[in-house]
Design an enzyme around this catalytic site. Structure first.
Site, PDB file in Angstrom:
ATOM      1  N   LYS A  13       0.651  -1.085   0.037  1.00  0.00           N
ATOM      2  CA  LYS A  13      -0.061   0.025  -0.100  1.00  0.00           C
ATOM      3  C   LYS A  13       0.742   1.308   0.071  1.00  0.00           C
ATOM      4  O   LYS A  13       0.481   2.144  -0.715  1.00  0.00           O
ATOM      5  CB  LYS A  13      -0.760   0.131   1.223  1.00  0.00           C
ATOM      6  CG  LYS A  13      -1.821  -1.089   1.318  1.00  0.00           C
ATOM      7  CD  LYS A  13      -2.882  -0.805   2.497  1.00  0.00           C
ATOM      8  CE  LYS A  13      -2.187  -0.976   3.824  1.00  0.00           C
ATOM      9  NZ  LYS A  13      -1.543  -2.326   4.476  1.00  0.00           N
ATOM     10  N   ARG A  88      -9.255   0.914   9.479  1.00  0.00           N
ATOM     11  CA  ARG A  88      -8.706  -0.729   9.745  1.00  0.00           C
ATOM     12  C   ARG A  88      -9.903  -1.173  10.698  1.00  0.00           C
ATOM     13  O   ARG A  88      -9.662  -2.522  10.988  1.00  0.00           O
ATOM     14  CB  ARG A  88      -7.636  -0.493  10.550  1.00  0.00           C
ATOM     15  CG  ARG A  88      -6.396  -0.936   9.645  1.00  0.00           C
ATOM     16  CD  ARG A  88      -5.143  -0.816  10.825  1.00  0.00           C
ATOM     17  NE  ARG A  88      -3.848  -1.306  10.301  1.00  0.00           N
ATOM     18  CZ  ARG A  88      -2.973  -0.980   9.736  1.00  0.00           C
ATOM     19  NH1 ARG A  88      -3.006   0.448   9.506  1.00  0.00           N
ATOM     20  NH2 ARG A  88      -1.871  -1.738   9.630  1.00  0.00           N
ATOM     21  N   ARG A 122      11.314  -6.159   4.632  1.00  0.00           N
ATOM     22  CA  ARG A 122      11.292  -4.828   4.573  1.00  0.00           C
ATOM     23  C   ARG A 122      12.148  -3.830   5.416  1.00  0.00           C
ATOM     24  O   ARG A 122      12.318  -4.153   6.510  1.00  0.00           O
ATOM     25  CB  ARG A 122       9.860  -4.457   4.992  1.00  0.00           C
ATOM     26  CG  ARG A 122       9.483  -2.938   5.002  1.00  0.00           C
ATOM     27  CD  ARG A 122       8.006  -2.728   4.726  1.00  0.00           C
ATOM     28  NE  ARG A 122       7.248  -2.744   5.940  1.00  0.00           N
ATOM     29  CZ  ARG A 122       6.040  -2.972   6.198  1.00  0.00           C
ATOM     30  NH1 ARG A 122       5.081  -2.429   5.083  1.00  0.00           N
ATOM     31  NH2 ARG A 122       5.341  -3.106   7.228  1.00  0.00           N
ATOM     32  N   ARG A 155      11.535  -2.087  10.952  1.00  0.00           N
ATOM     33  CA  ARG A 155      10.384  -1.900  11.905  1.00  0.00           C
ATOM     34  C   ARG A 155      10.321  -2.790  12.877  1.00  0.00           C
ATOM     35  O   ARG A 155      10.303  -3.903  12.812  1.00  0.00           O
ATOM     36  CB  ARG A 155       9.180  -1.678  11.257  1.00  0.00           C
ATOM     37  CG  ARG A 155       9.060  -0.342  10.751  1.00  0.00           C
ATOM     38  CD  ARG A 155       7.574  -0.282   9.525  1.00  0.00           C
ATOM     39  NE  ARG A 155       6.680  -0.689  10.312  1.00  0.00           N
ATOM     40  CZ  ARG A 155       5.253  -0.762   9.670  1.00  0.00           C
ATOM     41  NH1 ARG A 155       5.154   0.147   8.505  1.00  0.00           N
ATOM     42  NH2 ARG A 155       4.239  -1.099  10.123  1.00  0.00           N
ATOM     43  N   ARG A 166      -0.099  -9.319  13.356  1.00  0.00           N
ATOM     44  CA  ARG A 166      -0.750  -8.343  12.312  1.00  0.00           C
ATOM     45  C   ARG A 166      -1.789  -8.874  11.471  1.00  0.00           C
ATOM     46  O   ARG A 166      -2.575  -8.466  11.212  1.00  0.00           O
ATOM     47  CB  ARG A 166       0.397  -7.312  11.800  1.00  0.00           C
ATOM     48  CG  ARG A 166       1.028  -6.532  12.963  1.00  0.00           C
ATOM     49  CD  ARG A 166       2.312  -5.728  12.616  1.00  0.00           C
ATOM     50  NE  ARG A 166       2.305  -5.053  11.424  1.00  0.00           N
ATOM     51  CZ  ARG A 166       3.321  -4.716  10.548  1.00  0.00           C
ATOM     52  NH1 ARG A 166       4.129  -5.369  10.649  1.00  0.00           N
ATOM     53  NH2 ARG A 166       2.972  -3.963   9.381  1.00  0.00           N
TER      54      ARG A 166
END
Ligand code: AMP
Length: 209
Positions: A13, A88, A122, A155, A166
């Site tokens: 996203k 969300r 990531r 992160r 998550r």
């Protein structure tokens, strides 16, 4: 244009949002980035949300809705925005409808394996939020952002335990938004598996631009 980017963590996203902002000339509003900036600056909001975010859970609706409502009241989003990571939950979507009219919802369709592969590598710029990947999209100079020179880091919530949490949270609380927006005729499904250039082409085609 007023858009929502909906999809599991790691669906791409944020990466598409950076490109779409350029194409549509609108602001990207990422609630995750706003929270991370607040954590880095150790503001009262940052101190409140840090442990929740590190654990991969959702910040409460009241706090998140108030934040977005305040942001959407600013002049720079009068002509459009991309909401990346909000809403969300169903209550967040219902609240949003009371203070803004969304035109389209882009649903990033990706299987769990794709999510795990992307989040596993990531790396994010601490300053501008640009996403890199240890294998698919490395920064040219390790640890430094190609775009702003900021520090590139992993992160805390991209660690394996938090990623599982998550995904669970996404399935239980966020995925119901797919049917919620489909029923309103706003949903556009995008295959999020290809590389970003191909997704950009499909995104433009889907919006007729
Ligand atoms: P993201 O950068 O979108 O993956 O968001 C990182 C984290 O920030 C999430 O895992 C949540 O803990 C928190 N967060 C971001 N957006 C929301 C939201 N709309 N509602 C609740 N928590 C959020």
């Amino acid at each position: 244009m007023k858009l929502i980017f909906l999809g599991p963590p790691g669906a791409g996203k944020g990466t598409l949002a950076v490109r779409a902002v350029d194409i549509l000339k609108v602001q990207q509003i990422s609630t995750g980035s706003i929270f991370r900036a607040a954590i880095a600056e150790e503001t009262p909001l940052g101190l409140k949300v840090k442990s929740i975010i590190d654990a991969g859970k959702l910040v409460d609706d009241e706090t998140t809705i108030a934040l977005v409502k305040e942001r959407l009241a600013k002049d720079d989003v009068k002509n459009g925005y991309i909401l990346d990571g909000f809403p969300r939950t169903i209550p967040q979507a219902e609240a949003l409808a009371t203070f803004s009219t969304v035109e389209k919802v882009i649903n990033f369709d990706i299987p769990d394996e794709g999510v795990l592969e992307r989040l596993g590598g990531r790396q994010v710029c601490r300053k501008c939020g640009f996403n890199f990947h240890a294998i698919f999209n490395k920064p040219s100079k390790e640890g430094n952002c190609d775009h702003c020179g900021g520090e590139v880091y992993i992160r805390d919530d991209d660690k394996p335990e938090a990623v599982q949490k998550r995904l669970e949270v996404y399935r239980a609380q966020t995925a119901p938004l797919i049917d919620f927006y489909r029923a309103k005729g706003l949903l556009i499904d995008i295959d999020a598996r290809p590389m970003v250039d191909e997704i950009v082409v499909n995104f433009k085609k889907a919006l007729g631009i």
